[in-house]
Motif scaffolding. Sequence first.
Motif, PDB file in Angstrom:
ATOM      1  N   LYS A 143       0.824  -1.204   0.000  1.00  0.00           N
ATOM      2  CA  LYS A 143       0.000   0.000   0.000  1.00  0.00           C
ATOM      3  C   LYS A 143       0.856   1.250   0.000  1.00  0.00           C
ATOM      4  N   GLY A 144       0.196   2.386  -0.002  1.00  0.00           N
ATOM      5  CA  GLY A 144       0.911   3.649  -0.075  1.00  0.00           C
ATOM      6  C   GLY A 144       1.365   4.128   1.295  1.00  0.00           C
ATOM      7  N   GLY A 145       2.318   5.054   1.262  1.00  0.00           N
ATOM      8  CA  GLY A 145       2.719   5.722   2.487  1.00  0.00           C
ATOM      9  C   GLY A 145       3.423   4.865   3.507  1.00  0.00           C
ATOM     10  N   THR A 146       4.180   3.874   3.056  1.00  0.00           N
ATOM     11  CA  THR A 146       4.905   3.015   3.996  1.00  0.00           C
ATOM     12  C   THR A 146       6.378   3.424   4.130  1.00  0.00           C
ATOM     13  N   GLY A 147       6.736   4.549   3.536  1.00  0.00           N
ATOM     14  CA  GLY A 147       8.121   5.017   3.678  1.00  0.00           C
ATOM     15  C   GLY A 147       9.076   4.500   2.621  1.00  0.00           C
ATOM     16  N   LYS A 148       8.554   3.972   1.508  1.00  0.00           N
ATOM     17  CA  LYS A 148       9.421   3.452   0.438  1.00  0.00           C
ATOM     18  C   LYS A 148      10.359   4.522  -0.107  1.00  0.00           C
ATOM     19  N   THR A 149       9.762   5.633  -0.496  1.00  0.00           N
ATOM     20  CA  THR A 149      10.553   6.674  -1.149  1.00  0.00           C
ATOM     21  C   THR A 149      11.586   7.251  -0.188  1.00  0.00           C
ATOM     22  N   THR A 150      11.182   7.440   1.053  1.00  0.00           N
ATOM     23  CA  THR A 150      12.118   7.940   2.059  1.00  0.00           C
ATOM     24  C   THR A 150      13.255   6.938   2.255  1.00  0.00           C
ATOM     25  N   ALA A 151      12.906   5.667   2.214  1.00  0.00           N
ATOM     26  CA  ALA A 151      13.935   4.631   2.363  1.00  0.00           C
ATOM     27  C   ALA A 151      14.914   4.676   1.194  1.00  0.00           C
ATOM     28  N   VAL A 193      14.619  -0.989  12.885  1.00  0.00           N
ATOM     29  CA  VAL A 193      13.254  -0.494  12.730  1.00  0.00           C
ATOM     30  C   VAL A 193      13.366   1.010  12.499  1.00  0.00           C
ATOM     31  N   ILE A 194      12.628   1.514  11.504  1.00  0.00           N
ATOM     32  CA  ILE A 194      12.690   2.952  11.235  1.00  0.00           C
ATOM     33  C   ILE A 194      11.612   3.637  12.068  1.00  0.00           C
ATOM     34  N   ARG A 195      12.065   4.390  13.058  1.00  0.00           N
ATOM     35  CA  ARG A 195      11.115   5.029  13.969  1.00  0.00           C
ATOM     36  C   ARG A 195      10.347   6.165  13.302  1.00  0.00           C
ATOM     37  N   ARG A 196       9.113   6.327  13.762  1.00  0.00           N
ATOM     38  CA  ARG A 196       8.277   7.412  13.270  1.00  0.00           C
ATOM     39  C   ARG A 196       8.700   8.722  13.933  1.00  0.00           C
ATOM     40  N   SER A 197       8.827   9.757  13.112  1.00  0.00           N
ATOM     41  CA  SER A 197       9.068  11.082  13.683  1.00  0.00           C
ATOM     42  C   SER A 197       8.629  12.141  12.694  1.00  0.00           C
ATOM     43  N   VAL A 198       8.065  13.215  13.232  1.00  0.00           N
ATOM     44  CA  VAL A 198       7.636  14.337  12.413  1.00  0.00           C
ATOM     45  C   VAL A 198       8.852  14.983  11.733  1.00  0.00           C
ATOM     46  N   ARG A 199      10.036  14.678  12.238  1.00  0.00           N
ATOM     47  CA  ARG A 199      11.225  15.295  11.665  1.00  0.00           C
ATOM     48  C   ARG A 199      11.505  14.809  10.241  1.00  0.00           C
ATOM     49  N   TYR A 200      10.925  13.669   9.862  1.00  0.00           N
ATOM     50  CA  TYR A 200      11.070  13.226   8.465  1.00  0.00           C
ATOM     51  C   TYR A 200      10.354  14.185   7.518  1.00  0.00           C
ATOM     52  N   ALA A 201       9.127  14.541   7.888  1.00  0.00           N
ATOM     53  CA  ALA A 201       8.383  15.471   7.038  1.00  0.00           C
ATOM     54  C   ALA A 201       9.088  16.826   7.012  1.00  0.00           C
ATOM     55  N   PRO A 244       5.683   2.366  -7.069  1.00  0.00           N
ATOM     56  CA  PRO A 244       4.435   3.075  -6.772  1.00  0.00           C
ATOM     57  C   PRO A 244       3.665   2.321  -5.685  1.00  0.00           C
ATOM     58  N   PRO A 245       2.630   2.951  -5.128  1.00  0.00           N
ATOM     59  CA  PRO A 245       1.882   2.318  -4.041  1.00  0.00           C
ATOM     60  C   PRO A 245       0.857   1.299  -4.524  1.00  0.00           C
ATOM     61  N   SER A 246       1.258   0.406  -5.385  1.00  0.00           N
ATOM     62  CA  SER A 246       0.353  -0.652  -5.832  1.00  0.00           C
ATOM     63  C   SER A 246       1.223  -1.784  -6.335  1.00  0.00           C
ATOM     64  N   LEU A 281      10.025   4.696 -10.142  1.00  0.00           N
ATOM     65  CA  LEU A 281       9.024   3.965 -10.916  1.00  0.00           C
ATOM     66  C   LEU A 281       7.613   4.311 -10.448  1.00  0.00           C
ATOM     67  N   ASP A 282       7.487   5.486  -9.862  1.00  0.00           N
ATOM     68  CA  ASP A 282       6.197   5.932  -9.336  1.00  0.00           C
ATOM     69  C   ASP A 282       5.759   7.194 -10.078  1.00  0.00           C
ATOM     70  N   PRO A 283       4.599   7.142 -10.751  1.00  0.00           N
ATOM     71  CA  PRO A 283       4.127   8.326 -11.474  1.00  0.00           C
ATOM     72  C   PRO A 283       3.976   9.571 -10.588  1.00  0.00           C
ATOM     73  N   GLN A 284       3.893   9.382  -9.278  1.00  0.00           N
ATOM     74  CA  GLN A 284       3.844  10.549  -8.378  1.00  0.00           C
ATOM     75  C   GLN A 284       5.168  11.329  -8.418  1.00  0.00           C
ATOM     76  N   GLY A 285       6.250  10.640  -8.774  1.00  0.00           N
ATOM     77  CA  GLY A 285       7.540  11.324  -8.914  1.00  0.00           C
ATOM     78  C   GLY A 285       8.130  11.874  -7.625  1.00  0.00           C
TER      79      GLY A 285
HETATM   80  N1  ATP Z   1      10.098   7.363   9.693  1.00  0.00           N
HETATM   81  C1  ATP Z   1       9.147   8.258   9.386  1.00  0.00           C
HETATM   82  N2  ATP Z   1       8.438   8.879  10.367  1.00  0.00           N
HETATM   83  C2  ATP Z   1       7.472   9.756  10.083  1.00  0.00           C
HETATM   84  N3  ATP Z   1       7.135  10.110   8.858  1.00  0.00           N
HETATM   85  C3  ATP Z   1       7.795   9.531   7.821  1.00  0.00           C
HETATM   86  C4  ATP Z   1       8.827   8.577   8.035  1.00  0.00           C
HETATM   87  N4  ATP Z   1       9.294   8.188   6.832  1.00  0.00           N
HETATM   88  C5  ATP Z   1       8.588   8.850   5.915  1.00  0.00           C
HETATM   89  N5  ATP Z   1       7.692   9.665   6.502  1.00  0.00           N
HETATM   90  C6  ATP Z   1       6.712  10.554   5.875  1.00  0.00           C
HETATM   91  O1  ATP Z   1       5.586   9.758   5.538  1.00  0.00           O
HETATM   92  C7  ATP Z   1       5.092  10.138   4.259  1.00  0.00           C
HETATM   93  C8  ATP Z   1       5.159   8.930   3.333  1.00  0.00           C
HETATM   94  O2  ATP Z   1       6.527   8.564   3.168  1.00  0.00           O
HETATM   95  P1  ATP Z   1       7.062   8.100   1.763  1.00  0.00           P
HETATM   96  O3  ATP Z   1       6.696   9.077   0.714  1.00  0.00           O
HETATM   97  O4  ATP Z   1       8.489   7.747   1.916  1.00  0.00           O
HETATM   98  O5  ATP Z   1       6.198   6.765   1.598  1.00  0.00           O
HETATM   99  P2  ATP Z   1       5.910   5.941   0.266  1.00  0.00           P
HETATM  100  O6  ATP Z   1       5.723   4.533   0.675  1.00  0.00           O
HETATM  101  O7  ATP Z   1       6.958   6.207  -0.738  1.00  0.00           O
HETATM  102  O8  ATP Z   1       4.531   6.576  -0.200  1.00  0.00           O
HETATM  103  P3  ATP Z   1       3.817   6.285  -1.628  1.00  0.00           P
HETATM  104  O9  ATP Z   1       3.305   4.899  -1.507  1.00  0.00           O
HETATM  105  O10 ATP Z   1       2.742   7.302  -1.724  1.00  0.00           O
HETATM  106  O11 ATP Z   1       4.858   6.421  -2.669  1.00  0.00           O
HETATM  107  C9  ATP Z   1       5.938  11.300   3.803  1.00  0.00           C
HETATM  108  O12 ATP Z   1       5.288  12.480   4.149  1.00  0.00           O
HETATM  109  C10 ATP Z   1       7.222  11.163   4.593  1.00  0.00           C
HETATM  110  O13 ATP Z   1       7.860  12.393   4.831  1.00  0.00           O
END
Ligand code: ATP
Length: 264
Positions: free
Chosen positions: A11-19, A205-213, A120-122, A39-43
């Motif tokens: 699914k989307g938003g799992t941190g792939k792109t950040t990783a 484990v990649i911890r959640r933090s607002v500092r990523y955004a 992409p998220p699919s 490989l994600d049309p969102q770019g």
């Molecule tokens: N460890 C983290 N803690 C908190 N927020 C994060 C973390 N990693 C990424 N984020 C935020 O979560 C959102 C989704 O992250 P990211 O874009 O990396 O996910 P994605 O799996 O690539 O999403 P998509 O499926 O839409 O491509 C972004 O706003 C990003 O800044």
Amino acid sequence: MAETITVLSQKGGTGKTTAVRTLADVYRRIGLEVLCADLDPQGNLSDYFDVPADASPTMADVLAGQAKAADAVHDDVLPANLGLAEAELVLGGKMGRELTLRRSLSEVRGYYDLVLVDCPPSLGLLTVNALVAADHAVISSEAEYFSLQGVEQALEVVELARDSLHPELDWLGVVLNIADMRLVHAREALQQLRDRFGERVFEAVIRRSVRYAESAERGVSILDYAPDLGADYLALADELLARLDGYREERGRLAALRAELVPA
Ligand SMILES: Nc1ncnc2c1ncn2[C@@H]1O[C@H](COP(=O)(O)OP(=O)(O)OP(=O)(O)O)[C@@H](O)[C@H]1O
Ligand SMILES: [Mg+2]
């Protein structure tokens, strides 16, 4: 020849792109040549790396057979934009549609140590292309309810790619991402993954933090913006290299980088 690692999730938003972005950053800092393929049309990955919106050609042109991968690499990024959604539709009607990225990347792999592919998220044709083009797959999983099901579904697609198209594809493991380990459900998600997949679950484990955004908004790597959090990615980068074998020197440099960024 570069080793290619694809990062995917169900699914989307799992941190792939950040990783992908952060791992590329880590590996470049220890002297590896890294190509990032979007490989994600969102770019999003292309945006992270500040690829100009009018960069051309892009991944869409490569998959459409209208450009060579070498020409579509801009500062070590093979970028994507919305045009890739259309290219995916066209690709769907072609012979060898699952092999297109693999064939295209083969021209540029010789110039790099690692190629990291962001999906992409699919789990559709683009992700299948990313898997067939890869040596290794890494699944990113958010620490939420139903994490396990999401990973199982992503793994089914990995296995499908392996069984029908690419027997050498190796599943490196699953990383628990965006995880608030203070929450019971995040700890449960990790335990479920460990029960099911054992050592395939990365220790890191990649911890959640607002500092990523915040760091993304400022265009600063998390390694510089919040090195204490970036340490999670340094640990993941090291585990990945350990699983790939043959990166002893690089792992030594990674330990030195870690000591510099996160003094004990
Ligand atoms: N460890 C983290 N803690 C908190 N927020 C994060 C973390 N990693 C990424 N984020 C935020 O979560 C959102 C989704 O992250 P990211 O874009 O990396 O996910 P994605 O799996 O690539 O999403 P998509 O499926 O839409 O491509 C972004 O706003 C990003 O800044
Ligand atoms: Mg993404």
